[in-house]
Design a protein around this motif. Sequence first.
Motif, PDB file in Angstrom:
ATOM      1  N   GLY A 179       0.795  -1.473   0.006  1.00 21.44           N
ATOM      2  CA  GLY A 179      -0.111   0.219   0.186  1.00 21.44           C
ATOM      3  C   GLY A 179       0.731   1.231   0.071  1.00 21.44           C
ATOM      4  O   GLY A 179       0.393   2.416  -0.464  1.00 21.44           O
ATOM      5  N   SER A 209      -9.018   4.214  -3.686  1.00 23.93           N
ATOM      6  CA  SER A 209      -8.363   3.317  -2.837  1.00 23.93           C
ATOM      7  C   SER A 209      -7.185   4.084  -1.791  1.00 23.93           C
ATOM      8  O   SER A 209      -6.556   5.152  -2.508  1.00 23.93           O
ATOM      9  N   PRO A 210      -6.949   3.897  -0.794  1.00 20.99           N
ATOM     10  CA  PRO A 210      -6.122   4.473  -0.047  1.00 20.99           C
ATOM     11  C   PRO A 210      -4.701   4.333  -0.282  1.00 20.99           C
ATOM     12  O   PRO A 210      -4.112   4.966   0.477  1.00 20.99           O
ATOM     13  N   TRP A 211      -4.569   3.330  -0.880  1.00 22.65           N
ATOM     14  CA  TRP A 211      -3.126   3.040  -1.238  1.00 22.65           C
ATOM     15  C   TRP A 211      -2.396   4.058  -1.899  1.00 22.65           C
ATOM     16  O   TRP A 211      -3.083   4.711  -2.809  1.00 22.65           O
ATOM     17  N   ASN A 232     -11.504   4.756   0.559  1.00 21.73           N
ATOM     18  CA  ASN A 232     -12.260   3.413   0.519  1.00 21.73           C
ATOM     19  C   ASN A 232     -11.467   2.409   0.393  1.00 21.73           C
ATOM     20  O   ASN A 232     -11.070   2.116  -0.761  1.00 21.73           O
ATOM     21  N   GLU A 233     -11.592   1.465   1.397  1.00 16.10           N
ATOM     22  CA  GLU A 233     -10.243   0.166   1.335  1.00 16.10           C
ATOM     23  C   GLU A 233     -11.189  -0.670   0.456  1.00 16.10           C
ATOM     24  O   GLU A 233     -10.370  -1.500  -0.162  1.00 16.10           O
ATOM     25  N   SER A 234     -12.488  -0.770   0.057  1.00 10.04           N
ATOM     26  CA  SER A 234     -12.781  -1.665  -0.902  1.00 10.04           C
ATOM     27  C   SER A 234     -12.554  -1.537  -2.198  1.00 10.04           C
ATOM     28  O   SER A 234     -12.579  -2.519  -3.111  1.00 10.04           O
ATOM     29  N   THR A 236      -9.136  -0.988  -2.867  1.00  7.76           N
ATOM     30  CA  THR A 236      -7.580  -1.553  -2.865  1.00  7.76           C
ATOM     31  C   THR A 236      -7.603  -2.904  -3.303  1.00  7.76           C
ATOM     32  O   THR A 236      -8.716  -3.774  -3.649  1.00  7.76           O
ATOM     33  N   ARG A 239      -8.360  -6.178  -0.765  1.00  8.96           N
ATOM     34  CA  ARG A 239      -9.911  -6.032  -0.337  1.00  8.96           C
ATOM     35  C   ARG A 239     -10.793  -6.401  -1.417  1.00  8.96           C
ATOM     36  O   ARG A 239     -11.772  -7.251  -1.227  1.00  8.96           O
ATOM     37  N   THR A 265      -8.695   3.617  -8.810  1.00 11.21           N
ATOM     38  CA  THR A 265      -8.572   2.255  -8.431  1.00 11.21           C
ATOM     39  C   THR A 265      -7.401   1.630  -9.102  1.00 11.21           C
ATOM     40  O   THR A 265      -6.683   2.145  -9.618  1.00 11.21           O
TER      41      THR A 265
END
Length: 325
Positions: A179, A209-211, A232-234, A236, A239, A265
């Motif tokens: 990440g 994505s938080p990455w 939103n972690e979804s 990544t 996830r 994303t």
Amino acid sequence: MSSDSLVADQTDHPGEEIAVTAAGAIPWRLNSANEDELEVLLIHRPRYDDWSWPKGKIDSGETIPECAVREVEEEIGLVAPLGIPLPPIHYHVAAGLKVVHYWAVDADGAALLPDGREVDSVMWCTPEKAARLLSNPGDVEPLQHLADAHARGELETWPLLVLRHAKAKPRSSWTKAEGDRPLAATGVRQAQAVGRLLRAWKPVRIVTSPWLRCVATIAPYAKAAEVKVKLNESLTEHRHNRSPHKTAAAVEGLFDKQRAVALCTHRPALPTVLKQLAKHMSGRLRDELPDSDPFLAPGEMIVCHVARGGKKKVVAVERFRPFDD
């Protein structure tokens, strides 16, 4: 529709190389006294003594949407996001075949300031009157497309953009947390170009994505436009691999507020993202979505134009890659 098309796609000029690329827009509004009555804006150019649409030639290092936005602002002072794409027109000039790409632009009561040099006057009129006044017969085709979209209730739209992050440093050369893998030098330049291109649609919110590589891709635009970013972690890779239905739900949630939004994303998540978007499209539009790996190049984006209202219907799809040095 691609930002790097170099060959005519009109049957009148099959395979002929394009010598001049230009872009512009047809500004439109609904009559203040009768909101069902559509009006479009014609411009008069003293140099040619003609009636036309605001447009101009592409500058070096500029994408076609950026050109359209710039020309509309320069010629009539209108700063507005691009709406649905309209059919391009092709015709011959001294240099060879010229293509002009058009978009619909909602003027939304904005004050207009013709530059006085290239444009000395403007005229709001019905599409029927505009068709009679246009000096170039080819300019009627995008006008008719715009009028038909209005009749179908598909002219008033908001943009939903899906973006793959810019080029990151190779996995093979990164030993820390996935990440935290940053953009490569090329990716940093791509992120700046992404920021410029996003201004054509002016998303007012970003979901990403938080990455790091995703956040860094949208950072230039978010900072310049002062737009809030939701992590939103979804979105990544990890996830998505475990719970693709949550990634799909994140995409579905973008439709709720009916406001211009960009999602950023990773390549592995794109099939799920595109599949969810396809549920809101006709079969013709679904066929325009990428269907094979890698789906989008680093920094590339898809623009979905969603009709305003409660039906969550995508009525047009475009695909663009920012200028790559």
